[in-house]
Design a protein around this motif. Structure first.
Motif, PDB file in Angstrom:
ATOM      1  N   ALA A   1      23.080 -17.821 -32.365  1.00 44.98           N
ATOM      2  CA  ALA A   1      21.637 -17.609 -32.510  1.00 44.98           C
ATOM      3  C   ALA A   1      21.319 -16.138 -32.741  1.00 44.98           C
ATOM      4  CB  ALA A   1      20.909 -18.125 -31.272  1.00 44.98           C
ATOM      5  N   ASN A   2      22.016 -15.244 -32.030  1.00 43.35           N
ATOM      6  CA  ASN A   2      21.796 -13.809 -32.237  1.00 43.35           C
ATOM      7  C   ASN A   2      22.181 -13.392 -33.651  1.00 43.35           C
ATOM      8  OD1 ASN A   2      20.761 -13.255 -29.679  1.00 43.35           O
ATOM      9  ND2 ASN A   2      22.792 -12.897 -28.798  1.00 43.35           N
TER      10      ASN A   2
ATOM     11  N   ALA B   1      19.578 -14.587 -36.060  1.00 45.28           N
ATOM     12  CA  ALA B   1      18.368 -13.778 -35.946  1.00 45.28           C
ATOM     13  C   ALA B   1      18.531 -12.441 -36.666  1.00 45.28           C
ATOM     14  CB  ALA B   1      18.025 -13.548 -34.475  1.00 45.28           C
TER      15      ALA B   1
ATOM     16  N   ALA C   1      16.969 -17.526 -30.744  1.00 40.85           N
ATOM     17  CA  ALA C   1      17.739 -16.539 -29.983  1.00 40.85           C
ATOM     18  C   ALA C   1      17.133 -16.321 -28.597  1.00 40.85           C
ATOM     19  CB  ALA C   1      17.804 -15.224 -30.759  1.00 40.85           C
TER      20      ALA C   1
ATOM     21  N   ARG D   1      18.088 -19.289 -26.376  1.00 40.77           N
ATOM     22  CA  ARG D   1      19.480 -19.238 -25.924  1.00 40.77           C
ATOM     23  C   ARG D   1      19.669 -18.171 -24.847  1.00 40.77           C
ATOM     24  NH1 ARG D   1      21.724 -24.002 -27.076  1.00 40.77           N
ATOM     25  NH2 ARG D   1      21.630 -24.508 -29.310  1.00 40.77           N
ATOM     26  N   ARG D   2      18.990 -17.043 -24.999  1.00 40.22           N
ATOM     27  CA  ARG D   2      19.092 -16.004 -23.968  1.00 40.22           C
ATOM     28  C   ARG D   2      18.467 -16.476 -22.656  1.00 40.22           C
ATOM     29  NH1 ARG D   2      18.107 -12.479 -28.419  1.00 40.22           N
ATOM     30  NH2 ARG D   2      15.863 -12.490 -28.025  1.00 40.22           N
TER      31      ARG D   2
END
Length: 362
Positions: free
Chosen positions: A117-118, A121, A159, A162-163
Motif C-alpha cells: 500500500a505504501n 501510494a 495506505a 494498512r498503517r
C-alpha cells in the motif's frame, strides 16, 4: 344527572379537598404554639441549639478502586505463537517497551500488505505530480488529470488503513531477525501474564494486563442514613493522607434505595486498590445564597405533622412547627435542610405535648 356532569362534580370535590389539606398543612407549618417557659418546663419540653458551619462532616466507608482508564489488556492481534516473554509480573513498563516476541502468518501478511500500500501510494503521488505538470501545459485532458487525482486519493486512503491496522495490532519489528514484538502502549505495572513461551494463541486472546497504580478512585455506597453529596463536594481519608472530589452520583441499581458515589483522588496518599477505608464527606451547608441550609440536629427533634417532617422552633412566645427536608437520620442525629440559622433552638423532648397543643389549636 349525566355521567359527564357527575364526574365534573366529583373532580371539583377532590380538588377542593386536596387544596384544603395543603392549606391546612401550610397553616400548621407556620402557626405558632403559644407557651410560657413555666408551662414548657411542666410539659417536659427541652431544647437544643443548632450550630451551623460552612461544611458538614459525615463519616462513612469507601472502597478503593481503579479508574476505568487505569488498566488495559495487551491481546494477540492474530492467531500465532509467542516464542519469548520479555517481562514479568510486577515489572514497570513504559510506552513502546517490548513485552513478548510474536509470530503469525497473518501478521507478516499484514506487513506485506502495508508495504504494498505504501508503494502504491508513492507511485500514485509521483503520477499526480507528473500529470499536474502535463495538465497545466495543456498536454493532457482534464479527464485524465481527474482520474490521476482519484487514484492518488484511493492509494493514500489504502495506505492509511494498512498503517492503522498495524498500529492497532500493537506490534513492531525490531532486532537482527526483524522479529515481531508486542509492545506496551501505556506506562504502568504488569499485573497479569497469560502468555506462555511456545504456546499457540488465538486472535484477541489476552496476554498481558497492565495497570497504573496511581489511577485510583473511591467508590461509596450510601444508604438512607448518609446524606447524598453533590458533584464537587470534598472527600477526605485523613489517616491515609488522601483527598478528592465527588465526580458522580447515581442510584445503586441493585433494587435498594442506596446511592453509588464516585470520587476522584487528587492526593492518593498510601491507598491501595481493593481495600476499604473510612472516609469523611465534606458537605456544603448551603448550596446557594438563598437555598435552605443543611444542618445536623438531634434525631429526637424531628417530628411529623400531617405527613411532613419538621422541627418545633422556640420563639419568644412559645414554639412554631417548621417544615424541613429530611436528608438522613440515625439513632442520634439527623441531617435536615431548612431555614435554621445558627443559634436556633429546637425542641428535643416534649414533642408529643407540642403536637397535641398544635392539633388543639387547629
Amino acid at each position: 344527572m349525566s355521567f359527564k356532569h357527575f364526574y365534573r362534580v366529583r373532580a371539583w370535590i377532590a380538588l377542593t379537598c386536596f387544596s384544603f389539606s395543603h392549606f391546612a398543612a401550610a397553616q400548621a407549618a407556620t402557626q405558632a404554639v403559644p407557651l410560657s417557659a413555666e408551662h414548657a418546663r411542666a410539659l417536659g419540653v427541652r431544647t437544643s441549639t443548632v450550630s451551623a458551619t460552612e461544611t458538614l462532616d459525615v463519616g462513612t466507608h469507601a472502597r478503593v478502586v481503579f479508574r476505568p482508564d487505569a488498566q488495559y489488556v495487551v491481546a494477540a492481534p492474530y492467531p500465532g505463537i509467542v516464542p519469548r516473554v520479555l517481562v514479568a509480573i510486577g515489572q514497570t513498563v513504559r510506552p513502546g517497551q517490548p513485552l513478548a516476541s510474536y509470530l503469525s502468518p497473518q501478521l507478516f501478511d499484514a506487513r506485506r500488505a502495508l508495504a504494498e500500500a505504501n508503494s502504491q501510494a508513492r507511485l500514485a503521488q509521483q503520477a499526480l505530480v507528473r500529470d499536474q505538470s502535463l495538465y497545466e501545459d495543456g498536454i493532457i485532458a482534464a479527464s485524465r488529470w481527474q482520474a490521476t487525482q482519484a487514484r492518488a486519493t484511493e492509494a493514500a486512503a489504502m495506505a492509511r488503513a494498512r498503517r492503522a491496522e498495524m498500529a492497532s495490532a500493537g506490534v513492531v519489528f525490531a532486532g537482527a531477525g526483524d522479529e515481531g514484538q508486542l509492545v506496551a502502549s501505556h506506562h504502568g505495572i504488569v499485573s497479569e501474564v497469560s502468555a506462555v513461551p511456545g504456546a499457540r494463541v488465538e486472535g484477541a486472546s489476552p496476554l498481558f494486563r497492565i495497570v497504573d497504580p496511581d489511577a485510583l478512585e473511591l467508590d461509596l455506597l450510601l444508604g438512607r442514613d448518609i446524606p447524598v453529596p453533590s458533584p464537587g463536594e470534598r472527600v477526605e481519608v485523613a489517616r491515609r493522607g488522601a483527598a478528592g472530589t465527588v465526580v458522580g452520583v447515581a442510584p445503586a441499581g441493585d433494587g435498594t434505595a442506596g446511592m453509588r458515589v464516585r470520587a476522584s483522588l487528587e492526593r492518593r496518599g498510601d491507598l491501595r486498590a481493593g481495600e476499604s477505608v473510612n472516609v469523611t464527606l465534606k458537605l456544603r451547608s448551603r448550596e446557594g445564597k438563598d437555598a435552605p441550609g443543611r444542618v445536623r440536629v438531634p434525631a429526637a427533634a424531628v417530628a411529623y405533622w400531617q405527613g411532613a417532617p419538621g422541627v418545633f422552633v422556640a420563639t419568644d412566645k412559645g414554639f412554631r412547627f417548621q417544615a424541613v427536608t429530611l436528608e438522613s437520620t440515625d439513632e442520634a442525629n439527623a441531617v435536615v435542610r431548612g431555614n435554621l440559622p445558627a443559634g436556633t433552638r429546637v425542641a428535643v423532648s416534649g414533642i408529643g405535648a407540642l403536637k397535641g397543643l398544635l392539633a388543639g389549636d387547629q
